[in-house]
Write a protein that holds these residues in place. Structure first.
Motif, mmCIF file in Angstrom:
data_model
loop_
_atom_site.group_PDB
_atom_site.id
_atom_site.type_symbol
_atom_site.label_atom_id
_atom_site.label_comp_id
_atom_site.label_asym_id
_atom_site.label_seq_id
_atom_site.Cartn_x
_atom_site.Cartn_y
_atom_site.Cartn_z
ATOM 1 N N UNK A 154 -26.166 68.073 94.753
ATOM 2 C CA UNK A 154 -27.598 67.732 94.709
ATOM 3 C C UNK A 154 -28.146 67.987 93.303
ATOM 4 N N UNK A 155 -27.782 69.124 92.714
ATOM 5 C CA UNK A 155 -28.276 69.457 91.372
ATOM 6 C C UNK A 155 -27.744 68.498 90.312
ATOM 7 N N UNK A 156 -26.517 68.022 90.508
ATOM 8 C CA UNK A 156 -25.933 67.100 89.524
ATOM 9 C C UNK A 156 -26.386 65.669 89.754
ATOM 10 N N UNK A 157 -27.061 65.424 90.879
ATOM 11 C CA UNK A 157 -27.514 64.073 91.185
ATOM 12 C C UNK A 157 -26.442 63.205 91.818
ATOM 13 N N UNK A 158 -25.361 63.840 92.285
ATOM 14 C CA UNK A 158 -24.271 63.073 92.904
ATOM 15 C C UNK A 158 -24.514 62.823 94.385
ATOM 16 N N UNK A 159 -25.499 63.495 94.945
ATOM 17 C CA UNK A 159 -25.755 63.343 96.388
ATOM 18 C C UNK A 159 -27.251 63.390 96.632
ATOM 19 N N UNK A 160 -27.746 62.427 97.438
ATOM 20 C CA UNK A 160 -29.150 62.411 97.835
ATOM 21 C C UNK A 160 -29.286 63.088 99.190
ATOM 22 N N UNK A 161 -29.887 64.277 99.231
ATOM 23 C CA UNK A 161 -29.976 64.990 100.503
ATOM 24 C C UNK A 161 -30.938 64.313 101.467
ATOM 25 N N UNK A 162 -30.739 64.607 102.757
ATOM 26 C CA UNK A 162 -31.676 64.110 103.762
ATOM 27 C C UNK A 162 -32.991 64.873 103.626
ATOM 28 N N UNK A 163 -34.012 64.364 104.285
ATOM 29 C CA UNK A 163 -35.325 64.982 104.187
ATOM 30 C C UNK A 163 -35.298 66.411 104.729
ATOM 31 N N UNK A 164 -34.489 66.636 105.763
ATOM 32 C CA UNK A 164 -34.400 67.977 106.333
ATOM 33 C C UNK A 164 -33.845 68.981 105.323
ATOM 34 N N UNK A 165 -32.812 68.577 104.609
ATOM 35 C CA UNK A 165 -32.245 69.463 103.602
ATOM 36 C C UNK A 165 -33.213 69.658 102.446
#
Lengths: 67, 184
Positions: free
Chosen positions: A34-45
């Motif tokens: 998430x910090x590196x921008x490699x994954x878009x978390x769901x709204x819950x996360x």
């Protein structure tokens, strides 16, 4: 580019990636992604991250539109 | 060569490979209560879909080659099918290892490497043994216990080489991923 705001907020809270991951119940690699921008978390996360770091969704996850 | 016998052995081999893979995935998935976060679940799904797509693409290529009326013997065609399965395993393993999609691989990485290397040794032992002897138009393995009798008897020897290399590759990938994770 990544999510520098989230990383900065985490460091200000004195949390490591593993520490934040343990609180949220996710893997350290997920926080890193998430910090590196490699994954878009769901709204819950996203909400969970904001709650732990004491920030709003706008603070951590709003992207400024490029002009 | 009795094609029915070859076919039956191939089915038995397929069933064994499928059973081993399902068992390993079941045990590794159950590790730590089988809890995965959303990213890991998404990466597992992506790995499965990608491996499936690669396998379909590969089978399509094989079928096109057959339509071109190339001469495939039964052994060759059997081996080509096995290569497709190995491709799928390699793709799935690559994505799930690289994205840390399974907790077991992350936390019990030494066990995973041990298992993969063991599998590699089993398959590659044919090639590090006393070598091959070429007689009557066929390569014969010299004094290899594993290949004498058993389900691999009718598989092209090159398949065993590819299988061994796939296990070695996945073991190497686990090591590289581990080293990169330690730096983060």
């Amino acid at each position: 580019m990544g999510n520098q705001a989230m990383k900065q907020a985490r460091l200000e809270k004195g949390l490591s990636q593993q520490g934040l991951a343990n609180i949220l119940g996710v893997s350290r690699q997920t926080i890193n992604a998430v910090e590196k921008g490699d994954y878009n978390p769901t709204i819950n996360l996203c909400i969970g991250i904001c709650r732990v770091l004491g920030c709003t969704l706008n603070d951590l996850f709003w992207e400024e539109e490029k002009v | 060569m009795d094609y029915k016998v070859v076919g039956l052995w191939s089915i038995a081999g397929l069933a064994l490979v499928f059973g081993v893979c399902r068992f390993l995935i079941w045990r590794w998935t159950a590790f730590e209560g089988g809890k995965y976060d959303e990213r890991q679940v998404a990466d597992q799904d992506r790995a499965g879909k990608t491996a499936f797509a690669v396998l379909l693409g590969y089978l399509a290529v094989i079928q096109i080659l057959r339509m071109l009326d190339l001469q495939f013997t039964v052994e060759t065609y059997d081996s080509l099918l096995w290569i497709g399965i190995l491709l799928g395993i390699a793709v799935y393993g690559t994505i799930t290892i690289w994205t840390n999609a399974y907790n077991f691989v992350q936390k019990k990485w030494k066990t995973v490497i041990f298992v993969l290397l063991g599998l590699a040794v089993v398959h590659l032992s044919d090639f590090i043994d006393l070598g091959y002897v070429y007689r009557n138009g066929t390569w014969w393995q010299v004094g290899t216990i594993i290949s004498q009798g058993g389900i691999f008897l009718h598989v092209d020897y090159r398949i065993k080489l590819i299988v061994g290399l796939v296990w070695l590759y996945l073991a190497l990938l686990v090591v590289i991923r581990r080293k990169l994770d330690e730096r983060e």
